[in-house]
Design an enzyme around this catalytic site. Sequence first.
Site, PDB file in Angstrom:
ATOM      1  N   PHE A 257       0.826  -1.218   0.000  1.00 25.35           N
ATOM      2  CA  PHE A 257       0.000   0.000   0.000  1.00 25.35           C
ATOM      3  C   PHE A 257       0.857   1.263   0.000  1.00 25.35           C
ATOM      4  CE2 PHE A 257      -2.326  -3.251   2.560  1.00 25.35           C
ATOM      5  CZ  PHE A 257      -3.207  -3.629   1.563  1.00 25.35           C
ATOM      6  N   ILE A 483       2.270  -7.776  -5.017  1.00 26.22           N
ATOM      7  CA  ILE A 483       2.128  -7.424  -3.602  1.00 26.22           C
ATOM      8  C   ILE A 483       0.772  -7.874  -3.054  1.00 26.22           C
ATOM      9  CG2 ILE A 483       3.753  -5.516  -3.739  1.00 26.22           C
ATOM     10  CD1 ILE A 483       1.386  -3.594  -3.909  1.00 26.22           C
ATOM     11  N   ALA A 527       0.108  -3.353 -13.652  1.00 28.37           N
ATOM     12  CA  ALA A 527      -0.497  -4.236 -14.649  1.00 28.37           C
ATOM     13  C   ALA A 527      -0.335  -3.683 -16.052  1.00 28.37           C
ATOM     14  CB  ALA A 527      -1.973  -4.438 -14.326  1.00 28.37           C
ATOM     15  N   GLU A 706      -5.858   1.484  -7.116  1.00 27.25           N
ATOM     16  CA  GLU A 706      -6.123   2.553  -6.151  1.00 27.25           C
ATOM     17  C   GLU A 706      -7.434   3.279  -6.416  1.00 27.25           C
ATOM     18  OE1 GLU A 706      -1.794   4.300  -5.092  1.00 27.25           O
ATOM     19  OE2 GLU A 706      -2.091   3.753  -7.180  1.00 27.25           O
TER      20      GLU A 706
END
Length: 745
Positions: A257, A483, A527, A706
């Site tokens: 994050f 992650i 991505a 996000e």
Amino acid sequence: MLGLDKGDHVTLTMDEAHPVSLLDTGVQGVIGKPLSRVDGPDKVSGAATYAAEYALDDLAYGVLVGAAIGKGRVVSIDAAAAKAMPGVIDVVTDFDTFIRVSQQGGETEAPTQGVRDIEYFGEIIAIVVAETFEAARDAAERLPVEYERGDGVFAFSMDDARDGDLPTNIVPARTEQGDIDQAMRDAAVSVDVTYTTPSQNSAAMEPHASIATWEGDSLTLYGAYQMPTSDAQQLAESLGIAADKVRIIAHFIGGGFGSKLGIAPESVAAAVAAKRLGRPVKAVMMRQQVFDATVRRSNTSQRMRLAARADGTLIGIGHETTASNLSTEDFFEPAGISTHFLYAGDNRLVSHDLVRLNWLLSGSMRAPGEAVGLLGLECAVDELAMALDIDPIELRRINEPARDPEKDVDFSSRALMPALDTGAKRFGWEQRPVRPGTRREGEWLIGMGVAAAARANMLMETSAKVAIHPDGSVTVSSAMTDIGTGSYTILTQVAAEMLGVPMDRITMELGDTNDVPAAGSGGSWGACSSGSAIYLACEALRGKLARAMDVAEAALTLKDGRAIGDNRSTPIGDLVGDGIEAIGTIKPGEQEELFTQASYGAHFAEVAVNRVTGETRVRRMLGVFAAGRILNEKTARSQCLGGMTFGIGAALTEDLIHDTRTGKLVNRDLAEYHVPVNADVPQLEVVFLPERDIHANPIHAKGIGELGICGAGAAIANAIYNATAIRVRGFPITLDKLIAALPAV
């Protein structure tokens, strides 16, 4: 601009639109599907190895020591006393060995390490190394340290705001267009309010951890880091060695994050101790140290000014943010990043200032800028809608810009209003109480709220290597990371679709700086950047396969491991000899200047507020999002669910509290820093709108990781107002901020 380098290295700089994507013509049928994670079985069975789990021979254990004062100097450390304890090997401080460099918000530089001067409570000053973790922990807790206290600034005050020249962060610190003051005077209706948000912690499940081992003058670090390529450069700079002497391995990361964008103190401490001892050293930060000495999202004070005509047309938008950081840091929370382009209005001011505090440094946390900036902007828009007596969705429609209102360029794609309209229909927006505080169910007040979501899209230079082996299997390698977002899966899908190979025949090797460099996971660019690099490498390999089969590339079909063309079908392994490979590299280009690129969405929330206790319960939420091509519907949905949960935390619970006498964090663990848990999170619904963005990249996808947090908390805050008629402008909205103003009956 497409070019071939060294025959097998394809580079695409996004200077032009890329209207045709081979992902639309692939026949393997895996792109976009809600497929389960390929790394899931390894994770649930314990086979996935995280940073602290590597079993190295002769491993020593290190425990960090944090400063017990908020400002001052270390006078002495009695290392001998600690080394006399059973099992303790050494106490490493190395104050004078390494140059002090800053973490720059956890992004571009190395962190403070080995210092005499103390800038904040908990700053790492030493590492105790022992044969066991328990021995190191015991000695670290009892290490005698003598301090000289200094005068620090431990309380946030707007009087200390700096009106200076802050360097460009993600966005310029200040932009101005027209005259916002005059617009406010000319407005038929205006809003001039201040919203505040507290410090926050990323609270990733996995703590920061490193295992360092040296072979001669070369360092290998097993670390929990999101961006290994740049992290290796930071670590090398911190240690004063060449970047090619540092290898970082981060195959699996238990959440970041943003807190693991840059290296944290444990990595340097482990490396220094391992070099000194001549054996591997493991350093895992305890949860309290993660809070104390990594990075926080800055607290903010945001003055929102909206000036409108009587019909709701905005003539002025002002978003002035004051955040905080250490005196040595210029990172600022870019709260106004979406305000630049979200709504029309001729007179505009977006600014960011800093207050210098002796608090833990602030830096990037999930959706830096938008996560807190849209709390201010979208709540202020709701306030304006109430003042104008216009439906909040209609007010946004009135102020929908045809072009970027500041840059005067087109949007690459923009689906804000479709998201709002789709969400309104699905959520039952017509049932929203028009007059706040009027819907009751027993002792509960019920309300609905809406907010826009927007997140700037970014493309970063990234490479990937793809190899086809004689048996028809494929290996993809890159320093890209996963992650917990699903990188292993979606990147496998891109390769499978491009090469027509079943996913179980593809090996994805991520998180090793010995592989080709990558921007890593951050900024929602992972991505799209890595996926585009794989796309380019596979495109080159498709050309090689077509030539090997002696068919035109346009006539080649790849499916289920076979090459099909000219009425022939051949296993692709038979076409590659000893194997073929290609490297693809994507680079940002003129498209990001010629078009404003962003992902958009809309959040809807329904809340119940108890009129006796003041407690708030989120009853349901809906997020509608448009982010270009959705590569995997399941992993994308999971990202949005996580972002919406972040929004619940920002709206209702998360508040990192600093002691105003010392700067020390008061609630420095997951017992006292309240992230939303299962009981706080209702059933969340996520809807994706079909979209392609030909200006973003060759795979036509945009960032989504996000987007889910952007505006989510504002929708909840607006729902609370709709339920209670109480406008709370200080987050989080805890019951003590509501209870005094709630109706008595």
